[in-house]
Design a protein around this motif. Structure first.
Motif, mmCIF file in Angstrom:
data_model
loop_
_atom_site.group_PDB
_atom_site.id
_atom_site.type_symbol
_atom_site.label_atom_id
_atom_site.label_comp_id
_atom_site.label_asym_id
_atom_site.label_seq_id
_atom_site.Cartn_x
_atom_site.Cartn_y
_atom_site.Cartn_z
ATOM 1 N N GLY A 125 0.798 -1.223 0.000
ATOM 2 C CA GLY A 125 0.000 0.000 0.000
ATOM 3 C C GLY A 125 0.824 1.263 0.000
ATOM 4 N N THR A 126 2.144 1.123 0.185
ATOM 5 C CA THR A 126 3.033 2.295 0.139
ATOM 6 C C THR A 126 3.790 2.283 -1.186
ATOM 7 O OG1 THR A 126 4.858 1.129 1.216
ATOM 8 C CG2 THR A 126 3.283 2.263 2.644
ATOM 9 N N PRO A 127 4.255 3.449 -1.638
ATOM 10 C CA PRO A 127 4.991 3.487 -2.912
ATOM 11 C C PRO A 127 6.363 2.840 -2.787
ATOM 12 C CG PRO A 127 4.957 5.652 -1.885
ATOM 13 C CD PRO A 127 4.044 4.799 -1.072
ATOM 14 N N LEU A 128 6.872 2.348 -3.922
ATOM 15 C CA LEU A 128 8.181 1.720 -3.971
ATOM 16 C C LEU A 128 9.194 2.640 -4.643
ATOM 17 C CD1 LEU A 128 7.356 -1.953 -5.093
ATOM 18 C CD2 LEU A 128 7.806 -1.113 -2.772
ATOM 19 N N ALA A 129 10.386 2.690 -4.074
ATOM 20 C CA ALA A 129 11.531 3.333 -4.722
ATOM 21 C C ALA A 129 12.324 2.248 -5.451
ATOM 22 C CB ALA A 129 12.400 4.021 -3.671
ATOM 23 N N PRO A 130 13.217 2.634 -6.352
ATOM 24 C CA PRO A 130 14.031 1.627 -7.033
ATOM 25 C C PRO A 130 14.746 0.708 -6.042
ATOM 26 C CG PRO A 130 14.316 3.757 -8.083
ATOM 27 C CD PRO A 130 13.505 4.000 -6.841
ATOM 28 N N GLY A 131 14.707 -0.609 -6.319
ATOM 29 C CA GLY A 131 15.366 -1.593 -5.470
ATOM 30 C C GLY A 131 14.540 -2.071 -4.301
ATOM 31 N N GLN A 132 13.328 -1.558 -4.158
ATOM 32 C CA GLN A 132 12.473 -1.945 -3.037
ATOM 33 C C GLN A 132 11.381 -2.918 -3.496
ATOM 34 O OE1 GLN A 132 11.009 1.785 -1.516
ATOM 35 N NE2 GLN A 132 12.899 2.213 -0.364
ATOM 36 N N ILE A 133 10.874 -3.733 -2.545
ATOM 37 C CA ILE A 133 9.754 -4.644 -2.819
ATOM 38 C C ILE A 133 8.782 -4.572 -1.654
ATOM 39 C CG2 ILE A 133 11.116 -6.226 -4.255
ATOM 40 C CD1 ILE A 133 11.298 -8.077 -1.811
ATOM 41 N N TRP A 134 7.536 -4.950 -1.921
ATOM 42 C CA TRP A 134 6.552 -5.029 -0.836
ATOM 43 C C TRP A 134 6.743 -6.320 -0.057
ATOM 44 C CZ3 TRP A 134 3.723 -3.349 -5.543
ATOM 45 C CH2 TRP A 134 3.484 -1.966 -5.535
#
Length: 402
Positions: free
Chosen positions: A191-200
């Motif tokens: 439910g939160t936005p992702l920055a490059p290199g991130q995953i939920w």
């Protein structure tokens, strides 16, 4: 490298059995009974009617027919819970409701549908033998009979049985309270936005649901990053409310495997390589007498590790046989290959056709491929000595909760 059996044996030798609690009946739902429960009275406790109708002496209606009905005076009504029921003389009848006590002297019930439904007199156009539509005292349970054994998981039917024999409270081994924690600085809350290199984060949700499926109480803790101090403090904070802790991630050979860094040498926690795929890196031990399972971070590895190791341990903590999910024998629907010397758990679809199980391996078998896991209903167990199994081979298949 440990075998699957060796790692599981070490876990089962260490996990404690939860102490019994005295709980109100509905609070005990899903828990495991810790005492034998016997019926203090027979069930039903008295002869009662199985139908809405008329209590009669069977001999009075023995010759009844549509052409030549028997007419009887109706001397009263008997309702369920009626405490003033006495006796019924031959030649008379009383209206009676389902569950109402049979009056002395009567030995059959005529359903309303066999009569004209009269209230002063009633016309009966069919005979009934003695005992017709009567529930006899004790025909379900006799006084003193054990109705629930220790080790019974209490579902709706068992709760109903305990209530029926008058129990308002019961001694049970409670559902294990399990805290689930995912580690990794790359993880973000769904439910939160992702920055490059991130995953939920998916593991903590998946494993918390798996705890609930296995009969425990799951508490999902928010994800923590790769800072050792934060991980240590978070784990210590959970010890007060947890019967067990599950972590995912940070247990392999990487430079930032923070769980392994924090827990090595703490309590009885040890880390091992286990001869299985997926799920090779495993850790387990007691942290201030609380079992902690440190599972791999790849989602399929974490899920398979839960079914193979954590689920049996949670059952053992409740005094149940430490069994994995049920296995069945099935025929392979396609060729499979497996590395020698490890036990391989392949995702698949199990189907029953004309009394025979078949199983088809999923196309994606990578430990990161959650899509093929979510579409699977079984794990194909390929033993250590097997490197190639052709279609048509009989294999053991672990059925997954659905």
């Amino acid at each position: 490298m440990r075998t699957v059996e060796e790692h599981l044996a070490g876990i089962l030798a260490s996990v404690p059995v939860l102490a019994p609690l005295d709980l109100a009946l509905l609070e005990a739902e899903g828990a495991v009974l810790a005492e034998a429960v016997a019926a203090p009275v027979p069930l039903p406790p008295f002869d009662n009617s199985a139908m809405d109708g008329y209590a009669v002496v069977a001999a009075d209606v023995a010759g009844a027919s549509e052409r030549d009905p028997v007419v009887l005076p109706v001397v009263g009504d008997i309702s369920a819970g009626d405490e003033g029921v006495s006796a019924l003389r031959p030649g008379l009848t009383a209206r009676i409701m389902t569950g109402a006590p049979m009056p002395a002297g009567s030995d059959a019930v005529i359903p309303v549908e066999w009569t004209d439904g009269g209230t002063a007199t009633v016309r009966v156009d069919r005979p009934a033998p003695p005992g017709h539509y009567i529930r006899r005292a004790g025909e379900d349970v006799v006084a003193g009979q054990t109705v629930a054994e220790p080790g019974t998981r209490l579902g709706a039917a068992q709760i109903g049985m305990l209530a029926a024999v008058g129990r308002s409270r019961v001694s049970v081994r409670p559902k294990p309270r399990v805290v689930v924690l995912s580690t990794g600085s790359e993880l973000r809350e769904p439910g939160t936005p992702l920055a490059p290199g991130q995953i939920w984060d998916s593991n903590s949700f998946m494993l918390t649901a798996a705890v609930i499926e296995a009969g425990g109480v799951g508490y999902r803790q928010a994800t923590v990053g790769d800072d050792p101090r934060t991980v240590r403090e978070t784990l210590e904070d959970q010890l007060m409310r947890a019967d067990a802790i599950i972590t995912s991630g940070g247990v392999s050979m990487g430079a930032r495997d923070v769980v392994k860094e924090v827990l090595t040498g703490v309590g009885t926690v040890e880390f091992h390589k286990v001869g299985m795929r997926p799920g090779k890196p495993q850790g387990f031990g007691l942290l201030e007498d609380t079992p902690i399972f440190t599972l791999p971070g790849n989602p399929v590895s974490a899920y398979v590790s839960f079914q193979v190791f954590v689920r049996p341990a949670l059952r053992a903590m409740q005094g149940l046989p430490p069994e994995p999910p049920q296995t069945v024998s099935a025929v392979l629907g396609a060729d499979v290959r497996s590395p020698a010397g490890i036990r391989h758990y392949l995702r698949g679809r199990l189907a029953l056709h004309r009394g025979r199980y078949t199983v088809t391996p999923a196309e994606g078998q990578g430990s990161h491929q959650l899509g093929s896991l979510s579409g699977a209903n079984a794990l194909i167990v390929v033993e250590e000595e097997a490197e190639a199994l052709p279609a048509g081979t009989h294999v053991e298949v672990m059925r997954l909760p659905t």
